[in-house]
Design an enzyme around this catalytic site. Structure first.
Site, short mmCIF file in Angstrom:
data_model
loop_
_atom_site.label_atom_id
_atom_site.label_comp_id
_atom_site.label_asym_id
_atom_site.label_seq_id
_atom_site.Cartn_x
_atom_site.Cartn_y
_atom_site.Cartn_z
N HIS A 22 4.77 0.34 -8.83
CA HIS A 22 5.07 1.77 -8.79
C HIS A 22 4.61 2.49 -10.05
CE1 HIS A 22 8.30 0.46 -5.83
NE2 HIS A 22 7.38 1.12 -5.14
N HIS A 62 0.84 2.74 0.76
CA HIS A 62 1.68 2.36 -0.38
C HIS A 62 1.96 0.86 -0.36
CE1 HIS A 62 5.01 3.01 -3.32
NE2 HIS A 62 5.55 1.98 -2.67
N GLU A 63 2.40 0.34 0.77
CA GLU A 63 2.73 -1.10 0.85
C GLU A 63 1.48 -1.96 0.70
OE1 GLU A 63 5.67 -1.95 0.38
OE2 GLU A 63 6.59 -0.02 0.83
N HIS A 106 0.81 -2.40 -2.91
CA HIS A 106 1.56 -3.50 -3.53
C HIS A 106 0.85 -4.82 -3.29
CE1 HIS A 106 4.92 -1.26 -4.96
NE2 HIS A 106 5.41 -0.94 -3.77
#
Length: 186
Positions: free
Chosen positions: A102, A92-93, A96
């Protein structure tokens, strides 16, 4: 849901990174998450030699990363604090850092999700703000299984929240779910 401006994308899809010594025990897991992107996209990760612009993956107090490449350049943080070193959170990070925001912040999210704002923990409301159309690029249909979509209990004060709609172990932002169902968060 991705960065709006091409200047926020990494040149040639190559993301330069450095892993701090404090994360050595998680380095193989971080590299596995990077390989997951490389195996399914045109994104490549390369360990920093002496480049000025890079993602500094370090031990922090929370889980966070800048979205996309910084306009200012230089090192940009990707923080993996306590509880942030599982595969899904790392994926997830890194998402980014690649340039993904998101999924639940998309401008069209209300067509797909119901956000129960009364169940959001005080001080966590910003995690559920919709992005302005002028600040984001919407890519493809809404993806219920996206690694960039919070689980139903994230930042919830209610233990009766709806179950998560996917497994954060194996999903990437590129797996598209064509379902028309409307999910509920919090």
């Amino acid at each position: 849901n991705a960065v709006k401006y091409d200047q926020q994308l990494w040149p040639n899809g190559e993301i330069i990174y450095e892993i701090s010594p404090g994360l050595r025990q998680y380095e193989q897991l971080i590299l596995e998450a990077m390989r997951s992107y490389e195996d399914t996209t045109c994104i490549k990760f390369r360990r920093r030699f002496d480049e000025d612009d890079y993602v500094n993956i370090h031990v922090g107090d929370k889980c966070y990363s800048r979205v996309g490449k910084s306009f200012k350049g230089g090192p940009q943080p990707l923080s993996l604090g306590n509880g942030c070193t599982d595969f899904g959170t790392i994926l997830h990070e890194l998402g980014h850092s690649v340039g993904f925001d998101h999924e639940h912040s998309r401008t069209d999210r209300d067509e797909y999700l119901i956000i129960h704002e009364r169940n959001i923990k005080n001080g966590s409301e910003h995690n559920f703000e919709k992005l302005l159309e002028s600040k984001t690029r919407t890519i493809g249909p809404f993806d219920y299984d996206s690694i960039m979509l919070y689980g139903s209990y994230a930042f919830s004060r209610d233990t009766e929240a709806v179950e998560n709609h996917g497994t954060r172990r194996t999903r990437t932002p590129y797996e598209i779910c064509h379902s028309k169902r409307k999910a509920e968060l919090l």
